[in-house]
Design an enzyme around this catalytic site. Sequence first.
Site, mmCIF file in Angstrom:
data_model
loop_
_atom_site.group_PDB
_atom_site.id
_atom_site.type_symbol
_atom_site.label_atom_id
_atom_site.label_comp_id
_atom_site.label_asym_id
_atom_site.label_seq_id
_atom_site.Cartn_x
_atom_site.Cartn_y
_atom_site.Cartn_z
ATOM 1 N N ASP A 83 0.850 -1.189 0.000
ATOM 2 C CA ASP A 83 0.000 0.000 0.000
ATOM 3 C C ASP A 83 0.887 1.241 0.000
ATOM 4 O O ASP A 83 1.013 1.955 0.992
ATOM 5 C CB ASP A 83 -0.926 -0.011 1.220
ATOM 6 N N LYS A 84 1.498 1.491 -1.142
ATOM 7 C CA LYS A 84 2.465 2.584 -1.244
ATOM 8 C C LYS A 84 1.851 3.944 -0.940
ATOM 9 O O LYS A 84 2.512 4.833 -0.390
ATOM 10 C CB LYS A 84 3.067 2.621 -2.657
ATOM 11 N N LYS A 123 15.561 0.501 8.123
ATOM 12 C CA LYS A 123 15.415 -0.722 7.332
ATOM 13 C C LYS A 123 16.686 -0.967 6.540
ATOM 14 O O LYS A 123 17.140 -0.104 5.788
ATOM 15 C CB LYS A 123 14.217 -0.618 6.386
ATOM 16 N N THR A 126 14.779 -6.360 0.119
ATOM 17 C CA THR A 126 15.023 -7.379 -0.907
ATOM 18 C C THR A 126 16.520 -7.540 -1.156
ATOM 19 O O THR A 126 17.325 -6.691 -0.789
ATOM 20 C CB THR A 126 14.326 -6.998 -2.219
ATOM 21 N N SER A 129 16.586 0.066 -0.342
ATOM 22 C CA SER A 129 16.035 -0.356 -1.626
ATOM 23 C C SER A 129 17.150 -0.418 -2.664
ATOM 24 O O SER A 129 17.940 0.520 -2.783
ATOM 25 C CB SER A 129 14.955 0.619 -2.098
ATOM 26 N N ASN A 178 6.805 4.500 5.736
ATOM 27 C CA ASN A 178 8.133 4.203 5.206
ATOM 28 C C ASN A 178 8.538 5.356 4.291
ATOM 29 O O ASN A 178 7.828 5.681 3.341
ATOM 30 C CB ASN A 178 8.075 2.878 4.442
#
Length: 364
Positions: free
Chosen positions: A64-65, A214, A244, A173, A139
Amino acid sequence: MIRAFDQLSLPLLRWLDAEDAHRLAIQGLKLLPAIKPRPDDAKLAVRAFGLNFPNPVGMAAGFDKNAEVPDALLRLGFGFVEIGSVTPRPQSGNPRPRLFRLERDEAVVNRMGFNNDGAEIVLRRLAGRANQGGIVGVNVGANKDSADRVADYVRLIETFAPVASYFTVNISSPNTPGLRNLQQAAQLNELLSKVLEARDRVRRKAGDTPVLLKIAPDLSLAELDDVVHVARSRGVDGMIVSNTTLARPNSLREQLRAKEQGGLSGRPLFRLSTRMVAETFVRVEGAFPLIGVGGIDSGGAALTKIRAGASLIQLYSSLVYKGLGLVESIKADLTSTLLRTGRDSLSEIVGADAATITAEDWPV
């Protein structure tokens, strides 16, 4: 209701392009009736970062960006939802196609590139749900073309402090060029210093909003030492392990899709991310809690992540293959484990296997 939603949606969504399927899932969640979720077993409650979580299962950032369906997700049984990543200005992200399913591996490769509606629109949506309750984290990330990425994070902290349950500073990211360089000690020290100063400036009107960091699963142990040292010395409230990976495990079966550029998530990330949770846990030494994310697709996997050192967990890629019913399944399995072992809460087993996991051979 959840079972019916999964039975109707999963076969259809699997036939669609991955990004189109994601968009349709968001629209479908908007249509779900506003039914109160079933109360969670008290044994699943977690106290972390100064917040009271009804259960440890969260929706990871990336789904849910744009803060379109946080309350629908909470009603489906998630203990918390993390929206974003959000950047100060809207950006379209990388060209499509940029999201790929690795069906036989139950994995996903993405190179989305922080596509989002921007801070102004996302803030408006979150402000509109201010009285709904529930834990909704934000975030935050930097715009790809930003001349001052640290300033982007500071601006977002100041902007969202009145509506965020917590912040996640996303510097891991792999899809924004140069972003992971912010994990280097000197740059991270400057970033966290300014982010926490910004949080403190708005404390009077927004409260003491927790700030989490993160990290990537691809850090070397020496790099992890530096990250944890800076995080502890600067006084962050927690860490999320992990984002990731750029690595491609030898076990992957979808070799052609695996060659796509981007971050790999889902089942193949489980061992690496779990090892990183354990390595982080032993370095943190109880200074703050961890959220474990990466490849959790069952109650057993959730339990393994918790025993590695995670106080809370997050899901995303596994929902593509298992459906939203996975949330209740994991909670039921965790409750059964606590009852069977005579324990009163999950906190009693957090990190129980960390030392054993860190002694194992490194996942390949």
